[in-house]
Scaffold this motif. Structure first.
Motif, PDB file in Angstrom:
ATOM      1  N   HIS A   1     -16.315   2.227 -16.724  1.00 44.72           N
ATOM      2  CA  HIS A   1     -17.660   2.999 -16.768  1.00 44.72           C
ATOM      3  C   HIS A   1     -17.817   4.104 -15.290  1.00 44.72           C
ATOM      4  O   HIS A   1     -18.263   3.975 -14.611  1.00 44.72           O
ATOM      5  CB  HIS A   1     -18.632   1.741 -15.352  1.00 44.72           C
ATOM      6  N   PRO A   2     -17.431   5.501 -16.353  1.00 47.25           N
ATOM      7  CA  PRO A   2     -16.959   6.825 -15.616  1.00 47.25           C
ATOM      8  C   PRO A   2     -17.817   7.539 -15.768  1.00 47.25           C
ATOM      9  O   PRO A   2     -18.065   8.275 -14.555  1.00 47.25           O
ATOM     10  CB  PRO A   2     -16.179   7.482 -16.708  1.00 47.25           C
ATOM     11  N   ASP A   3     -19.820   7.095 -15.887  1.00 46.58           N
ATOM     12  CA  ASP A   3     -20.789   7.400 -15.221  1.00 46.58           C
ATOM     13  C   ASP A   3     -21.074   6.911 -14.057  1.00 46.58           C
ATOM     14  O   ASP A   3     -21.497   7.635 -12.966  1.00 46.58           O
ATOM     15  CB  ASP A   3     -21.601   7.316 -16.620  1.00 46.58           C
ATOM     16  N   VAL A   4     -20.786   5.565 -14.169  1.00 47.21           N
ATOM     17  CA  VAL A   4     -20.721   5.139 -12.139  1.00 47.21           C
ATOM     18  C   VAL A   4     -20.107   5.824 -11.238  1.00 47.21           C
ATOM     19  O   VAL A   4     -20.462   5.732 -10.290  1.00 47.21           O
ATOM     20  CB  VAL A   4     -21.428   3.535 -12.647  1.00 47.21           C
ATOM     21  N   PHE A   5     -18.561   5.422 -11.739  1.00 53.21           N
ATOM     22  CA  PHE A   5     -17.788   5.916 -10.627  1.00 53.21           C
ATOM     23  C   PHE A   5     -16.782   6.876 -11.418  1.00 53.21           C
ATOM     24  O   PHE A   5     -15.768   7.172 -12.054  1.00 53.21           O
ATOM     25  CB  PHE A   5     -16.680   3.962 -11.046  1.00 53.21           C
ATOM     26  N   SER A   6     -17.382   7.986 -10.402  1.00 53.55           N
ATOM     27  CA  SER A   6     -16.682   9.208 -11.176  1.00 53.55           C
ATOM     28  C   SER A   6     -15.372   9.906 -10.472  1.00 53.55           C
ATOM     29  O   SER A   6     -14.760   9.236  -9.741  1.00 53.55           O
ATOM     30  CB  SER A   6     -17.423  10.385 -10.366  1.00 53.55           C
ATOM     31  N   SER A   7     -14.176  10.568 -10.936  1.00 55.90           N
ATOM     32  CA  SER A   7     -13.221  11.271 -10.822  1.00 55.90           C
ATOM     33  C   SER A   7     -12.891  11.961 -10.109  1.00 55.90           C
ATOM     34  O   SER A   7     -11.659  12.362 -10.080  1.00 55.90           O
ATOM     35  CB  SER A   7     -12.677  10.779 -12.391  1.00 55.90           C
ATOM     36  N   SER A   8     -14.261  13.062  -9.786  1.00 55.54           N
ATOM     37  CA  SER A   8     -13.953  14.080  -9.290  1.00 55.54           C
ATOM     38  C   SER A   8     -13.592  14.028  -7.924  1.00 55.54           C
ATOM     39  O   SER A   8     -12.822  15.024  -7.665  1.00 55.54           O
ATOM     40  CB  SER A   8     -15.825  14.156  -8.690  1.00 55.54           C
ATOM     41  N   THR A   9     -12.784  13.227  -7.654  1.00 53.16           N
ATOM     42  CA  THR A   9     -11.621  12.570  -6.269  1.00 53.16           C
ATOM     43  C   THR A   9     -10.553  11.612  -6.920  1.00 53.16           C
ATOM     44  O   THR A   9     -11.065  10.576  -6.331  1.00 53.16           O
ATOM     45  CB  THR A   9     -12.658  12.180  -4.865  1.00 53.16           C
ATOM     46  N   PRO A  10      -9.992  12.249  -7.274  1.00 50.08           N
ATOM     47  CA  PRO A  10      -9.335  10.881  -8.071  1.00 50.08           C
ATOM     48  C   PRO A  10      -7.854  10.697  -6.853  1.00 50.08           C
ATOM     49  O   PRO A  10      -7.156   9.666  -7.387  1.00 50.08           O
ATOM     50  CB  PRO A  10      -8.364  11.978  -9.422  1.00 50.08           C
ATOM     51  N   GLY A  11      -7.705  11.586  -6.001  1.00 55.41           N
ATOM     52  CA  GLY A  11      -6.499  11.004  -4.775  1.00 55.41           C
ATOM     53  C   GLY A  11      -7.527   9.649  -3.401  1.00 55.41           C
ATOM     54  O   GLY A  11      -8.362   9.899  -3.427  1.00 55.41           O
ATOM     55  N   VAL A  12      -6.799   8.798  -3.258  1.00 53.46           N
ATOM     56  CA  VAL A  12      -7.314   8.578  -2.065  1.00 53.46           C
ATOM     57  C   VAL A  12      -7.380   9.384  -0.767  1.00 53.46           C
ATOM     58  O   VAL A  12      -8.480   8.741   0.236  1.00 53.46           O
ATOM     59  CB  VAL A  12      -6.534   7.503  -1.187  1.00 53.46           C
ATOM     60  N   GLN A  13      -6.996  11.042  -0.115  1.00 53.54           N
ATOM     61  CA  GLN A  13      -7.220  11.377   0.159  1.00 53.54           C
ATOM     62  C   GLN A  13      -8.341  13.199  -0.880  1.00 53.54           C
ATOM     63  O   GLN A  13      -7.269  13.400  -1.358  1.00 53.54           O
ATOM     64  CB  GLN A  13      -6.623  12.054   1.095  1.00 53.54           C
ATOM     65  N   HIS A  14      -9.033  13.853   0.022  1.00 54.62           N
ATOM     66  CA  HIS A  14      -9.158  14.932  -0.509  1.00 54.62           C
ATOM     67  C   HIS A  14      -8.629  15.953  -1.145  1.00 54.62           C
ATOM     68  O   HIS A  14      -7.388  16.218  -0.458  1.00 54.62           O
ATOM     69  CB  HIS A  14     -10.531  15.469   0.309  1.00 54.62           C
ATOM     70  N   VAL A  15      -8.168  16.292  -2.102  1.00 50.72           N
ATOM     71  CA  VAL A  15      -7.421  17.138  -2.958  1.00 50.72           C
ATOM     72  C   VAL A  15      -7.599  18.169  -2.582  1.00 50.72           C
ATOM     73  O   VAL A  15      -9.685  18.926  -3.209  1.00 50.72           O
ATOM     74  CB  VAL A  15      -6.608  17.033  -3.946  1.00 50.72           C
ATOM     75  N   PRO A  16      -7.291  19.853  -2.119  1.00 47.15           N
ATOM     76  CA  PRO A  16      -8.115  21.242  -2.214  1.00 47.15           C
ATOM     77  C   PRO A  16      -8.146  22.117  -3.286  1.00 47.15           C
ATOM     78  O   PRO A  16      -9.104  23.124  -3.635  1.00 47.15           O
ATOM     79  CB  PRO A  16      -7.254  21.799  -0.802  1.00 47.15           C
ATOM     80  N   VAL A  17      -7.625  21.102  -4.278  1.00 46.43           N
ATOM     81  CA  VAL A  17      -7.096  22.315  -5.765  1.00 46.43           C
ATOM     82  C   VAL A  17      -7.838  21.649  -6.897  1.00 46.43           C
ATOM     83  O   VAL A  17      -7.967  20.622  -6.636  1.00 46.43           O
ATOM     84  CB  VAL A  17      -5.909  22.724  -6.162  1.00 46.43           C
ATOM     85  N   ALA A  18      -8.526  22.053  -7.822  1.00 47.21           N
ATOM     86  CA  ALA A  18      -9.010  21.157  -9.208  1.00 47.21           C
ATOM     87  C   ALA A  18      -7.423  20.924 -10.114  1.00 47.21           C
ATOM     88  O   ALA A  18      -6.647  21.308  -9.830  1.00 47.21           O
ATOM     89  CB  ALA A  18      -9.738  22.698 -10.101  1.00 47.21           C
ATOM     90  N   LEU A  19      -7.799  19.485 -10.578  1.00 46.26           N
ATOM     91  CA  LEU A  19      -7.060  18.885 -11.207  1.00 46.26           C
ATOM     92  C   LEU A  19      -7.077  18.435 -12.592  1.00 46.26           C
ATOM     93  O   LEU A  19      -7.053  17.358 -12.783  1.00 46.26           O
ATOM     94  CB  LEU A  19      -6.152  18.085 -10.364  1.00 46.26           C
ATOM     95  N   PRO A  20      -7.476  19.468 -13.902  1.00 45.98           N
ATOM     96  CA  PRO A  20      -7.605  19.222 -14.505  1.00 45.98           C
ATOM     97  C   PRO A  20      -6.901  18.256 -15.348  1.00 45.98           C
ATOM     98  O   PRO A  20      -6.190  18.999 -15.706  1.00 45.98           O
ATOM     99  CB  PRO A  20      -8.945  20.137 -15.072  1.00 45.98           C
ATOM    100  N   PRO A  21      -7.634  17.434 -16.739  1.00 48.67           N
ATOM    101  CA  PRO A  21      -8.513  16.907 -16.495  1.00 48.67           C
ATOM    102  C   PRO A  21      -9.142  15.652 -15.565  1.00 48.67           C
ATOM    103  O   PRO A  21      -9.936  14.693 -16.039  1.00 48.67           O
ATOM    104  CB  PRO A  21      -8.446  16.023 -18.297  1.00 48.67           C
ATOM    105  N   LEU A  22      -7.443  15.155 -14.586  1.00 48.85           N
ATOM    106  CA  LEU A  22      -7.549  14.017 -14.114  1.00 48.85           C
ATOM    107  C   LEU A  22      -9.315  13.901 -12.889  1.00 48.85           C
ATOM    108  O   LEU A  22      -8.917  12.994 -12.795  1.00 48.85           O
ATOM    109  CB  LEU A  22      -6.382  13.985 -12.835  1.00 48.85           C
ATOM    110  N   ASP A  23      -9.643  15.227 -12.704  1.00 50.15           N
ATOM    111  CA  ASP A  23     -10.605  15.076 -11.686  1.00 50.15           C
ATOM    112  C   ASP A  23     -11.812  15.579 -12.429  1.00 50.15           C
ATOM    113  O   ASP A  23     -12.921  15.817 -12.135  1.00 50.15           O
ATOM    114  CB  ASP A  23     -10.668  16.544 -10.695  1.00 50.15           C
ATOM    115  N   LEU A  24     -11.984  15.275 -13.803  1.00 53.33           N
ATOM    116  CA  LEU A  24     -13.232  15.281 -14.836  1.00 53.33           C
ATOM    117  C   LEU A  24     -13.779  13.860 -15.191  1.00 53.33           C
ATOM    118  O   LEU A  24     -13.115  13.574 -15.359  1.00 53.33           O
ATOM    119  CB  LEU A  24     -12.875  16.462 -15.967  1.00 53.33           C
TER     120      LEU A  24
END
Length: 392
Positions: free
Chosen positions: A60-83
């Motif tokens: 259910h990626p529409d409900v549980f987004s991968s926009s923050t794929p780590g257990v802590q915030h990452v300051p850089v874009a990481l496509p496609p992991l965070d898309l």
């Protein structure tokens, strides 16, 4: 007793060695009693521990987004992991062919030569620090060749050294890798078409209705491929080295021609080197059996799901008699690991080349095995092994 478990998760630090030593037992409690348990880590998150709940999140990626794929915030874009969809699909569509088993076959001879050269360096000494002298340089060299495939051998050497630096924790090495990648990408724009490799795909790709990738996105993809491919495969290979030294009969299993088909998935399930990742809730829901609010962050614990007693018989054992093995070591759903075939291929080659030359591994007396903590948890980080030369 429950209060002590809740307190453990409330103060949990994923990168603490002390917490890491307790974590397996605490996750087992959570699976039994409180499968979605709150943690105060990095501003607060819910740790999800049961297999079925983890599958629900992945599906259910529409409900549980991968926009923050780590257990802590990452300051850089990481496509496609965070898309999330639909942009995630665009990135995977052009990347997937370069990590298919058929495409990766072109790199097999180089990977074999790399493994052989690393064994050459230690074979006469009869001992090896298995992680720094084999698992790290083998996975880093293999990954550098696949991601940064360059005919300029001097530059390729720089790339391999930089990727190895990333694998050993040198933060400045990311900049050196990015520098090499940006240099090659610039040349690809200026040169004639015709290359067929990962970096060329970043130049040629069109996403989001037809636009080219920005340099930030291109270098973000390179970063994701390194982050996703270094510690993870290295961890499985390091685990295998440990089992060769400690588990009676394990070496004989790996010498069977069909070991990959029968045993590799159980090794992947049991080790689950990518232990935990992050998701963000996009809408209020109770899909996991408890109320979650939009904006809540989750720590999805793949390793815990692979040890779920409700799903796997003998879940806490390396049990090769398993008839079905629907493990989630590579994740679930649209974010299932892009490099899973590459990881399998590296593991096969590493085991094959090691056992062609070496046998009868054991832990060097007086040394201790140091283990990793964090997102890739529990794998040997330093491990001194002795061995005999395989004469037969």
């Amino acid at each position: 007793m429950t209060d002590s478990h809740v307190e453990f998760f409330a103060q949990l630090d994923w990168f603490s060695r002390a917490d890491g030593q307790r974590l397996a037992a605490e996750l087992a409690w959570s699976r039994r009693e409180c499968p979605v348990v709150h943690s105060g880590y990095d501003g607060g998150q819910y740790v999800v521990t049961r297999y079925d709940d983890l599958r629900t999140i992945g599906e259910h990626p529409d409900v549980f987004s991968s926009s923050t794929p780590g257990v802590q915030h990452v300051p850089v874009a990481l496509p496609p992991l965070d898309l999330d969809p639909p942009l995630h699909r665009d990135f995977r569509q052009f990347l997937n062919p370069y990590f298919s088993r058929s495409f990766l076959q072109r790199y097999v001879p180089e990977m074999q030569r790399l493994a052989d050269s690393l064994i050459d360096d230690v074979v006469d000494s009869g001992r090896i620090e298995f992680v720094s002298q084999f698992a790290i340089p083998f996975t880093a060299g293999s990954l550098a060749r696949v991601v940064i495939d360059d005919d300029n051998e001097t530059r390729m050497k720089r790339a391999i050294e930089a990727v190895t630096g990333v694998a050993t924790g040198d933060q400045s090495a990311f900049e050196r890798v990015a520098g090499v990648a940006a240099e090659i990408i610039s040349e690809r724009y200026a040169g004639p078409p015709g290359r067929d490799d990962v970096l060329q795909s970043l130049v040629s790709a069109r996403v989001d209705g037809g636009r080219p990738l920005s340099l930030v996105e291109q270098l973000g993809v390179v970063t994701v491929l390194l982050l996703g491919g270094l510690d993870t495969t290295r961890g499985v290979i390091a685990h295998i080295g440990r089992y060769l030294a400690e588990l009676p009969g394990f070496e004989q299993r790996l010498r069977r021609p069909d070991w990959v088909r029968h045993d590799l998935d159980e090794l992947l399930r049991y080790t689950s080197t990518v232990s935990v990742m992050g998701r963000t809730v996009t809408k209020d829901n109770d899909l996991l059996g408890c109320p979650l609010k939009k904006g809540d962050r989750l720590a999805v614990h793949w390793q815990s799901g692979n040890r779920d007693e409700a799903k796997f018989e003998h879940a806490d054992e390396l049990w090769f008699d398993r008839r079905r093995n629907p493990h989630i070591a590579f994740g679930v759903g649209i974010h299932r690991c892009l490099g899973q075939q590459f990881a399998r291929l590296q593991i096969e080659i590493a085991v094959d080349r090691l056992l062609r030359r070496l046998t009868r591994f054991s832990v060097v007396p007086g040394t201790a095995i140091k283990e990793t903590v964090g997102v890739v948890a529990g794998a040997p980080e330093e491990m001194f092994l002795s061995f005999d030369i395989n004469s037969g």
